[in-house]
Design a protein around this motif. Sequence first.
Motif, PDB file in Angstrom:
ATOM      1  N   LEU A  79      71.383 -40.711 -11.035  1.00 32.49           N
ATOM      2  CA  LEU A  79      72.478 -39.754 -11.301  1.00 32.49           C
ATOM      3  C   LEU A  79      72.189 -38.939 -12.561  1.00 32.49           C
ATOM      4  CD1 LEU A  79      75.624 -41.874 -10.385  1.00 32.49           C
ATOM      5  CD2 LEU A  79      74.780 -39.830  -9.210  1.00 32.49           C
ATOM      6  N   PHE A  80      71.646 -39.599 -13.581  1.00 29.37           N
ATOM      7  CA  PHE A  80      71.271 -38.886 -14.805  1.00 29.37           C
ATOM      8  C   PHE A  80      70.180 -37.864 -14.506  1.00 29.37           C
ATOM      9  CE2 PHE A  80      68.668 -38.565 -18.692  1.00 29.37           C
ATOM     10  CZ  PHE A  80      69.623 -38.054 -19.551  1.00 29.37           C
ATOM     11  N   ALA A  81      69.195 -38.274 -13.699  1.00 25.63           N
ATOM     12  CA  ALA A  81      68.111 -37.353 -13.336  1.00 25.63           C
ATOM     13  C   ALA A  81      68.645 -36.174 -12.529  1.00 25.63           C
ATOM     14  CB  ALA A  81      67.040 -38.092 -12.537  1.00 25.63           C
ATOM     15  N   SER A  82      69.600 -36.445 -11.641  1.00 29.66           N
ATOM     16  CA  SER A  82      70.169 -35.334 -10.864  1.00 29.66           C
ATOM     17  C   SER A  82      70.965 -34.392 -11.766  1.00 29.66           C
ATOM     18  CB  SER A  82      71.045 -35.867  -9.728  1.00 29.66           C
ATOM     19  OG  SER A  82      72.217 -36.448 -10.239  1.00 29.66           O
ATOM     20  N   GLY A  83      71.652 -34.956 -12.769  1.00 28.89           N
ATOM     21  CA  GLY A  83      72.367 -34.122 -13.729  1.00 28.89           C
ATOM     22  C   GLY A  83      71.417 -33.241 -14.522  1.00 28.89           C
ATOM     23  N   LEU A  84      70.276 -33.805 -14.937  1.00 29.93           N
ATOM     24  CA  LEU A  84      69.267 -33.004 -15.639  1.00 29.93           C
ATOM     25  C   LEU A  84      68.710 -31.911 -14.741  1.00 29.93           C
ATOM     26  CD1 LEU A  84      67.190 -35.626 -17.697  1.00 29.93           C
ATOM     27  CD2 LEU A  84      68.739 -33.863 -18.553  1.00 29.93           C
ATOM     28  N   SER A  85      68.483 -32.241 -13.487  1.00 33.02           N
ATOM     29  CA  SER A  85      67.974 -31.240 -12.547  1.00 33.02           C
ATOM     30  C   SER A  85      68.970 -30.096 -12.383  1.00 33.02           C
ATOM     31  CB  SER A  85      67.707 -31.879 -11.181  1.00 33.02           C
ATOM     32  OG  SER A  85      66.672 -32.821 -11.260  1.00 33.02           O
ATOM     33  N   ALA A  86      70.239 -30.437 -12.272  1.00 32.77           N
ATOM     34  CA  ALA A  86      71.258 -29.395 -12.141  1.00 32.77           C
ATOM     35  C   ALA A  86      71.341 -28.553 -13.409  1.00 32.77           C
ATOM     36  CB  ALA A  86      72.617 -30.030 -11.831  1.00 32.77           C
ATOM     37  N   TRP A  87      71.221 -29.190 -14.556  1.00 34.11           N
ATOM     38  CA  TRP A  87      71.317 -28.486 -15.844  1.00 34.11           C
ATOM     39  C   TRP A  87      70.146 -27.519 -16.053  1.00 34.11           C
ATOM     40  CZ3 TRP A  87      68.963 -29.591 -20.903  1.00 34.11           C
ATOM     41  CH2 TRP A  87      69.583 -28.893 -21.935  1.00 34.11           C
ATOM     42  N   THR A  88      68.958 -27.930 -15.559  1.00 28.46           N
ATOM     43  CA  THR A  88      67.775 -27.074 -15.723  1.00 28.46           C
ATOM     44  C   THR A  88      67.648 -26.047 -14.608  1.00 28.46           C
ATOM     45  OG1 THR A  88      66.370 -28.661 -14.557  1.00 28.46           O
ATOM     46  CG2 THR A  88      66.476 -28.848 -16.962  1.00 28.46           C
ATOM     47  N   GLY A  89      68.553 -26.050 -13.655  1.00 30.17           N
ATOM     48  CA  GLY A  89      68.529 -25.042 -12.600  1.00 30.17           C
ATOM     49  C   GLY A  89      67.802 -25.485 -11.339  1.00 30.17           C
ATOM     50  N   GLU A  90      67.344 -26.709 -11.288  1.00 26.80           N
ATOM     51  CA  GLU A  90      66.661 -27.228 -10.100  1.00 26.80           C
ATOM     52  C   GLU A  90      67.694 -27.753  -9.110  1.00 26.80           C
ATOM     53  OE1 GLU A  90      63.427 -27.328  -9.297  1.00 26.80           O
ATOM     54  OE2 GLU A  90      62.898 -26.232 -11.112  1.00 26.80           O
ATOM     55  N   VAL A  91      68.352 -26.831  -8.429  1.00 26.26           N
ATOM     56  CA  VAL A  91      69.433 -27.191  -7.526  1.00 26.26           C
ATOM     57  C   VAL A  91      68.908 -28.000  -6.347  1.00 26.26           C
ATOM     58  CG1 VAL A  91      71.271 -26.265  -6.044  1.00 26.26           C
ATOM     59  CG2 VAL A  91      70.739 -25.164  -8.218  1.00 26.26           C
ATOM     60  N   THR A  92      67.751 -27.676  -5.848  1.00 30.55           N
ATOM     61  CA  THR A  92      67.181 -28.413  -4.717  1.00 30.55           C
ATOM     62  C   THR A  92      66.964 -29.876  -5.071  1.00 30.55           C
ATOM     63  OG1 THR A  92      66.042 -26.385  -4.029  1.00 30.55           O
ATOM     64  CG2 THR A  92      65.308 -28.449  -3.034  1.00 30.55           C
ATOM     65  N   SER A  93      66.391 -30.139  -6.242  1.00 27.55           N
ATOM     66  CA  SER A  93      66.181 -31.526  -6.680  1.00 27.55           C
ATOM     67  C   SER A  93      67.508 -32.244  -6.859  1.00 27.55           C
ATOM     68  CB  SER A  93      65.404 -31.555  -7.995  1.00 27.55           C
ATOM     69  OG  SER A  93      64.128 -31.021  -7.832  1.00 27.55           O
TER      70      SER A  93
END
Length: 133
Positions: free
Chosen positions: A67-81
């Motif tokens: 969940l933390f990794a998905s939050g980082l992905s969303a924050w950096t703009g990696e919506v697909t990840s």
Amino acid sequence: MVESLPWNLSLHGLLGELDATPGGLSDPEVERRLAACGPNDALQRRRRPLWRQTLDRLANPLILILLFASGLSAWTGEVTSFVIIVVIILLSVVLDVVQQARAENTVDALRRSVGRSSMRCRSISTGVVGAGR
């Protein structure tokens, strides 16, 4: 050492250890054991609510890291990840909850079966025919 195993004791010795008589337990001993241990009910269900089961699975450290990794992905703009990680987490939790529910249903069916069998055994051993369920 071998003498203390229940199957190696004489009937008198075993009944003495269990605080019982050949006729069964005394009423005060029954009340004491009921207060200390509760009723001997094989059909008793101890299920947690669905929301609690789901929350417990989401509290898993690996799930929290994902969940933390998905939050980082969303924050950096990696919506697909972000979407891939969240979908995998949701699928994992749903499959786990469904599998747990199926296992609990199987255990409940086994408990009901054992409950019926034990009722039959007791009714036959007391000499009362047809008293079981």
